[in-house]
Scaffold this motif. Structure first.
Motif, mmCIF file in Angstrom:
data_model
loop_
_atom_site.group_PDB
_atom_site.id
_atom_site.type_symbol
_atom_site.label_atom_id
_atom_site.label_comp_id
_atom_site.label_asym_id
_atom_site.label_seq_id
_atom_site.Cartn_x
_atom_site.Cartn_y
_atom_site.Cartn_z
ATOM 1 N N GLU A 277 41.156 44.909 53.926
ATOM 2 C CA GLU A 277 39.878 44.271 54.248
ATOM 3 C C GLU A 277 39.939 42.770 53.986
ATOM 4 O OE1 GLU A 277 35.260 44.407 52.645
ATOM 5 O OE2 GLU A 277 36.617 46.078 52.228
ATOM 6 N N LEU B 109 35.403 39.650 47.452
ATOM 7 C CA LEU B 109 36.601 40.454 47.737
ATOM 8 C C LEU B 109 37.671 40.245 46.668
ATOM 9 C CD1 LEU B 109 37.022 40.074 51.607
ATOM 10 C CD2 LEU B 109 36.373 42.134 50.354
ATOM 11 N N ASN C 255 30.408 44.757 56.468
ATOM 12 C CA ASN C 255 31.113 44.414 55.240
ATOM 13 C C ASN C 255 31.859 43.098 55.362
ATOM 14 O OD1 ASN C 255 32.939 45.318 57.021
ATOM 15 N ND2 ASN C 255 34.076 46.623 55.584
ATOM 16 N N ASN D 32 42.222 52.966 47.239
ATOM 17 C CA ASN D 32 41.132 51.994 47.271
ATOM 18 C C ASN D 32 41.651 50.567 47.245
ATOM 19 O OD1 ASN D 32 39.132 53.894 47.412
ATOM 20 N ND2 ASN D 32 38.670 53.891 45.218
ATOM 21 N N TYR D 33 42.693 50.336 46.441
ATOM 22 C CA TYR D 33 43.267 48.995 46.347
ATOM 23 C C TYR D 33 43.867 48.560 47.680
ATOM 24 C CZ TYR D 33 46.076 45.112 44.591
ATOM 25 O OH TYR D 33 46.619 43.868 44.396
ATOM 26 N N LYS E 122 41.037 47.843 50.172
ATOM 27 C CA LYS E 122 40.397 46.556 49.905
ATOM 28 C C LYS E 122 41.315 45.398 50.264
ATOM 29 C CE LYS E 122 36.915 46.369 48.333
ATOM 30 N NZ LYS E 122 35.578 46.245 48.972
ATOM 31 N N SER F 93 36.746 42.124 43.604
ATOM 32 C CA SER F 93 36.975 43.564 43.791
ATOM 33 C C SER F 93 38.452 43.910 43.645
ATOM 34 C CB SER F 93 36.471 44.006 45.165
ATOM 35 O OG SER F 93 35.067 43.859 45.258
ATOM 36 N N LEU F 94 39.326 43.071 44.231
ATOM 37 C CA LEU F 94 40.772 43.316 44.123
ATOM 38 C C LEU F 94 41.237 43.188 42.673
ATOM 39 C CD1 LEU F 94 42.184 41.473 47.279
ATOM 40 C CD2 LEU F 94 42.376 43.913 46.760
#
Length: 438
Positions: free
Chosen positions: A414, A66, A39, A407-408, A411, A69-70
């Motif tokens: 990440e 990324l 990833n 999830n936030y 991420k 996604s955020l």
């Protein structure tokens, strides 16, 4: 509801939510630590040999991925937060509606109100009976004024009487005999027999003193008492409306009785304590002739006299309800079965006296239940159902919100890890270029 909420909520309230439409099934939790080398755009060779042009391009693409996604998760997070706030506001409004209906019909439940038209509630206290009970305290100032009301000519001879509004016990009425007895007992006989004046000038004119401080019994109320052959030898209370600190909050809108819009007690959960019926100050009915008797200040008797006497004293259905709500009782409270809290840490114990003589008169004689009683019961059940559905929606929305937050945060970790690794590769790349001979 979008975002995984229950569509039934829309039937509870026609006001639609405005947040973005979210598909909760797409909220898949992923842990970047389980996908090393998968990833992120960095291969083990990249991390060992440094960054080249192709890797730089993939870093840029992955960084944008990324960030997108955020941004998407942030929108979902705001959506579910807005949904939860809306549902919480709706639930509080339903709680308030339930409480108002319970106050409206609660006093008719379990209190022995007659339901037939032909039943005669002979136990009800009338205004005339209250006067007769006051007259039994024949040497009191209250009895003197009640007696003199039947002889206005004699009263007019004493100017101070123009400032007198009346006796506390005669300035308000209540809906039933139980509440009359409880509120009267809570105030006590001395207060129930107190004389109420509009201004301090009226208080001063009522009793005058010699140079040595003794009462001049030839003037004021003592002269009036002497003319009846019953001198006032005992102390008595006089309440001056002008000197009372009035209620400074809002009033209940469009209420001809000018009831006070007091803040309802709330448990930690945000709900109103079970058994709470309302505030004592709002359970007094005031005749229109007395409601605005103190026009000089513009405040009603409820905002001055009765707020001073009762403040925000709460009324509960049972003693058990009252004691369970103790953290929500800042001042005093009473229960319909005789429980009394007079202030923080002050409890009245022992048997409740049912033979209270001087009580507030009964405002009306309810020979039967109100015509809308059963309609109110139906609305109460429906509103409770709506509240239960809203509570279920809140639980589901909270679950979705927790999932999005997880999830936030995942991420975001990440992305932080990606920034650290890309920064390291970039540094290696620049160091390598700097050491290469030209």
């Amino acid at each position: 509801m979008s975002g995984g909420g229950d569509p039934r909520r829309m039937s509870i309230d026609n006001e639609a939510l405005s947040p973005l439409a979210i598909n909760s099934r797409a909220l898949v939790v992923s842990d970047p630590s389980q996908h090393v080398g998968q990833n992120t755009p960095f291969s083990r060779e990249d991390t060992q040999n440094g960054m080249h042009g192709q890797t730089a391009e993939s870093i840029g693409n992955y960084s944008k991925k990324l960030q997108d996604s955020l941004k998407e998760l942030g929108a979902k997070l705001k959506h579910h937060e807005d949904n939860f706030k809306y549902l919480k506001t709706l639930k509080n409004k339903l709680d308030d509606s339930i409480l108002e209906m319970q106050v409206a019909i609660g006093k008719y439940q379990g209190m022995g109100f007659p339901k037939g038209e032909n039943e005669d509630p002979t136990y009800l206290e009338s205004e005339e009976e209250t006067i007769q009970h006051i007259l039994k305290y024949e040497n009191s100032a209250a009895a003197l004024f009640c007696k003199m009301k039947s002889n206005p000519v004699q009263l007019s001879d004493h100017s101070f009487t123009k400032d007198v509004i009346g006796v506390v016990a005669m300035l308000g009425k209540v809906d039933d005999t139980i509440l009359s007895s409880l509120l009267s007992d809570y105030l006590g006989l001395e207060t129930m027999l107190a004389i109420v004046c509009k201004t301090y000038e009226g208080v001063r004119a009522m009793e005058e003193y010699s140079k040595h401080g003794s009462i001049n019994k030839g003037l004021g109320i003592h002269a009036l008492a002497a003319s009846t052959g019953r001198p006032l030898d005992d102390r008595f209370l006089v309440i001056c409306l002008e000197n009372l600190r009035p209620y400074a909050g809002e009033l209940i809108g469009d209420d001809p009785q000018r009831r006070l819009d007091l803040l309802k007690p709330r448990l930690i959960s945000g709900e109103t304590p079970p058994g709470f019926l309302g505030f004592a100050v709002n359970m007094i009915t005031i005749d229109n002739t007395n409601l605005f008797c103190n026009s000089k200040t513009g405040y009603s008797l409820r905002e001055t006299l009765f707020y001073h006497l009762f403040s925000n004293t709460q009324v509960y259905k049972t003693r058990d309800d009252m004691l369970k709500a103790l953290p929500c009782i800042p001042n005093g409270a009473i229960s319909l079965d005789g429980g009394v809290i007079r202030g923080p840490g002050i409890f009245s114990l022992g048997h409740h006296r049912e033979d209270i003589c001087v009580k507030f008169p009964i405002g009306s004689k309810p020979l039967m239940l109100p015509a809308n009683y059963f309609e109110l019961e139906g609305r109460l059940k429906e509103t409770k159902w709506k509240k239960d559905r809203t509570s279920e929606d809140m639980q589901r929305e909270q679950t979705l919100l927790d999932r999005v937050i997880f999830n936030y945060e995942t991420k975001k970790r990440e992305f932080v890890k990606f920034l650290a690794e890309s920064s390291s590769l970039s540094a290696q790349y620049h160091m390598g270029n700097a050491s290469t001979p030209r």
